[in-house]
Design a protein around this motif. Sequence first.
Motif, PDB file in Angstrom:
ATOM      1  N   GLN A  66       0.840  -1.205   0.000  1.00  0.00           N
ATOM      2  CA  GLN A  66       0.000   0.000   0.000  1.00  0.00           C
ATOM      3  C   GLN A  66       0.877   1.260   0.000  1.00  0.00           C
ATOM      4  O   GLN A  66       2.095   1.169   0.128  1.00  0.00           O
ATOM      5  N   SER A  74      -5.422  -4.755   8.368  1.00  0.00           N
ATOM      6  CA  SER A  74      -5.723  -4.705   9.809  1.00  0.00           C
ATOM      7  C   SER A  74      -6.630  -3.536  10.177  1.00  0.00           C
ATOM      8  O   SER A  74      -7.355  -3.584  11.173  1.00  0.00           O
ATOM      9  N   GLY A  79     -14.356  -5.346  15.652  1.00  0.00           N
ATOM     10  CA  GLY A  79     -14.951  -5.715  16.930  1.00  0.00           C
ATOM     11  C   GLY A  79     -14.101  -5.561  18.161  1.00  0.00           C
ATOM     12  O   GLY A  79     -14.553  -5.053  19.187  1.00  0.00           O
ATOM     13  N   GLY A  80     -12.838  -5.995  18.138  1.00  0.00           N
ATOM     14  CA  GLY A  80     -12.065  -5.866  19.354  1.00  0.00           C
ATOM     15  C   GLY A  80     -10.894  -6.808  19.440  1.00  0.00           C
ATOM     16  O   GLY A  80     -10.585  -7.541  18.504  1.00  0.00           O
ATOM     17  N   MET A 192       6.939  -7.761  -2.366  1.00  0.00           N
ATOM     18  CA  MET A 192       7.938  -8.831  -2.356  1.00  0.00           C
ATOM     19  C   MET A 192       7.505  -9.932  -3.323  1.00  0.00           C
ATOM     20  O   MET A 192       6.377 -10.414  -3.248  1.00  0.00           O
ATOM     21  N   GLU A 454      -1.608 -13.260  10.691  1.00  0.00           N
ATOM     22  CA  GLU A 454      -2.536 -14.159  10.001  1.00  0.00           C
ATOM     23  C   GLU A 454      -1.815 -15.043   8.987  1.00  0.00           C
ATOM     24  O   GLU A 454      -2.303 -16.108   8.626  1.00  0.00           O
ATOM     25  N   LEU A 470      -6.268 -10.062  16.295  1.00  0.00           N
ATOM     26  CA  LEU A 470      -5.496  -8.868  16.648  1.00  0.00           C
ATOM     27  C   LEU A 470      -4.569  -9.210  17.808  1.00  0.00           C
ATOM     28  O   LEU A 470      -3.409  -8.794  17.852  1.00  0.00           O
TER      29      LEU A 470
END
Length: 667
Positions: A66, A74, A79-80, A192, A454, A470
Motif C-alpha cells: 500500500q 488490519s 470488533g475488538g 515482495m 494471520e 489482533l
Amino acid sequence: MTKLDSRIPEGPIAEKWTRHKNSINVVNPANKRLIDVIVVGTGLAGGSASASLAEMGYNVKAFCFQDSPRRAHSIAAQGGINAAKNYQNDGDSTYRLFYDTVKGGDYRSREANVYRLAEVSANIIDQCVAQGVPFARDYGGLLDNRSFGGVLVSRTFYAKGQTGQQLLLGAYSAMSRQIGKGKIKMYNRHEMLDVVKVDGKARGIIARDLVTGAIERHSAHAVVICSGGYGNVFFLSTNAMGSNVTAAWKIHKKGAYFANPCYTQIHPTCIPRSGDHQSKLTLMSESLRNDGRIWVPKKIEDVKAIREGKLKPTQLKEEDRDYYLERRYPAFGNLVPRDVASRAAKERCDEGFGVNNTGEAVYLDFASSFMRYGKEKAMVEGIENASPEKIRELGEGVIEAKYGNLFQMYEKIVDENPYKTPMMIYPAVHYTMGGVWVDYNLMTTIPGCYCLGEANFSDHGANRLGASALMQGLADGYFVLPYTIGDQLAHDIRTGPISTDLPEFIEAEKSVKDGLSKLINNKGTHSVDYFHKRLGKVMWDKVGMARDEKGLKEAIAEIQQIRTEFWADVRIPGGLNEMNPELEKAGRVADFLELGELFAKDALERNESCGGHFREESKTEDGEALRNDKDFAYVAAWEYTGEPKDAVLHKEELEFKDIELKQRSYK
Ligand SMILES: Cc1cc2nc3c(=O)[nH]c(=O)nc-3n(C[C@H](O)[C@H](O)[C@H](O)COP(=O)(O)OP(=O)(O)OC[C@H]3O[C@@H](n4cnc5c(N)ncnc54)[C@H](O)[C@@H]3O)c2cc1C
C-alpha cells in the motif's frame, strides 16, 4: 527433507515461555546495530514487529504494497481484541483464555503456543494504552469489555467499531518514531516477489517497486513475513481487495512448509451477497451478536410472504420466529463460535428459510435490546411511566453509541434502516487459520525466515475465536518475535552486511523478471478477474462451508484446468516498467491458483470435521461436526515439490497434556 521440529520448550505449560526466554540466545545491544532484518508487511503483525525490532536496535527494512502502513487490511478490524485481564471480575484468567482458544480451535492448535498467547495478552493492552489507543471506557473511566463468540466471559477490549484502525495507528506511530530515527527504512508501494536463500538461510528478498515497475534486490540477516491471510482465494471475502498469498506462497516454494491450508473461517455476520457483479463482501462485526438475536421465520409461508414483500419481518409475531441458535445451543445462544453459527445459518437457508431473494440471508434483530437498554436508560434518567415508543427511542440511542458506525455502514450498503427493520446477514469467507508452518520461535522451515500474524498457521487451530487475531498479531510482533529472533541472529553478529551481488540474488531476480515477462507478453483474451472469479466459484461451491470427497476431487481437477487456461489465455494490459495494477493482480491470482489446489488437497486428506473444516462424511446424528482425534490430531504441513498435486505431507502430532480432548459442545 526438512525435519519438523516445533521446538516446544520442556516444563510445565505455565513456565515454558519464561524458561525459553531465559535459555535462548540473545544478541547484545551493540551487536544488534550490525544486524539487518527485513519485515514484509506492516499490518498489526508487521508494524508491531518492525517497531519493536528497531526499538531494540536492529536495522529494519519494512515493506508494504500500500502507499502507507496505515492502509494494511488490519485497519478494517472492527470488533475488538481479547486479553485475559479479568476487569469484569467474571472469572477470566490466563488458563481460561488458553482453554477457550484451544477448545474454540477444535483441539487442532499447539498447546504451548496458545498458552503463551494467553499469557502475553494482558501486556498487549497495557502497551496499546501507553501508545494512546482510545479503548472504550466505562462510566467510571476504566477500560470496558464486551463478549465475543465461544466464551462465557467478557474479555474483548474495543474502540467502538474501529479497533483495528486504532491499534494500527498505535503501531504505526511506534514505527514512525523509528522511521524518523532512521532505524526503519520504509518501502511503501513495494511488493515482495521472492525470498533469496544463501547457504540455506533466508538472506533477502526480490521486490517490485509498484510505482516504477523496477525490480530491486534487498538483503538482510533475517526475513520476517507478515503478509496477512489468503481468504481472497475465494474471490469474494471480507478481506481487503489487495490481501493475497503471494509472499507466503513464494517462501513456501522455496522451502517453507504450508500448514493446514484448508482451515478457513466463514464468518456468520456479513452482509449477504446481492448478485454476480460484486467483488467484495462486508462484515458486520461479531460484536453485534452481543445484542442482536438471530432468527428466521418458523413457517415457510411466512418466508415466501417476506420474500414477496407482502409481510415485513417486524410484523411477525414472537411465536412465529425461530431463534435457531438459542434453540439449538441454549448455553451459548447467539454467541456460539463462528463456525457453529455459520453452519446453522446455512442449514436454515438450505432448508428454504432464507429471507431474501437469493435465499441466503437470516435476520439479526436488535428489537429486544432496544427495549432492554431503553428501560434501563429510562430508570437512570428518572423517566417514570415511559411509553414503549420512548423506551425504544432511548434504547436505539444506547445501541447507536455502541455500534453506530456499523449501523450506518449497513444502511449505506443495503439502503435499509437497521434501527427500524432487522439486519440481514449471511456467512462469508473472513479469515484463514491455515498458513505458513512455524515453530515455537515463529521460524518457518527456512532458517532465518519467520512468519507472523494471520500469515502463519499458529494458535487458532481449526477455528479462530472472535477478537483473537489482533491479539495474536500483536503478541507475535510486540512480545514473541523480538525475543525469539535473537536465538538465530546471535549466530550472525560477525556475518557483516549481505551482498546483493551474490549469485543467489541474481538468479532470484532473473526468475522474477522472467515470470513477469511471461505474464505481460501472454496477450490472451480474458482478464485476471475472469479467472479469479472462476476459481472463487469452485472454492465456494466445492471447498466452502461444507466439503465432501466427490466435490473436493472435482475442485482439484477444475482448479488445475483454470490454472492451465490462465497461463494460456490471460490478458494483462499496460507494460512491465510502470505502475500496472493488473500485472500485480495477475501475479497474485497465479499464486491463488496454486494455493487453491493445495487447499482442496488438504481438505480431502483431512477426512474429519473440525472447526471451520466441515466434511459431510464426518458429522454427528444431529448434524454437528465430528472430529476424529485418533487419526487426525495433527498439523498438516505441506512441502512444495513442484506442483500442488505432488506436495508432500508432514505431520506435526499434537499433544494435549493440559487440556482434555473432548467433543466440542456449546449446548
Ligand atoms: C472486516 C474484518 C474485520 C475484522 N475484525 C477483527 C476484530 O475485530 N478482531 C480481531 O481480532 N480480528 C479481526 N479481523 C481479523 C484481523 O483483522 C486480521 O487477521 C489481522 O488484522 C491481520 O493482520 P496482519 O498484520 O497479519 O496482516 P494485514 O493487516 O493483512 O497486513 C498485511 C501486510 O502485508 C503486506 N503485504 C502482503 N503481501 C505483501 C508482499 N508480497 N509484499 C509486500 N508487502 C506485502 C501488506 O501491504 C500489509 O502491510 C477482522 C478481519 C476482517 C476481514
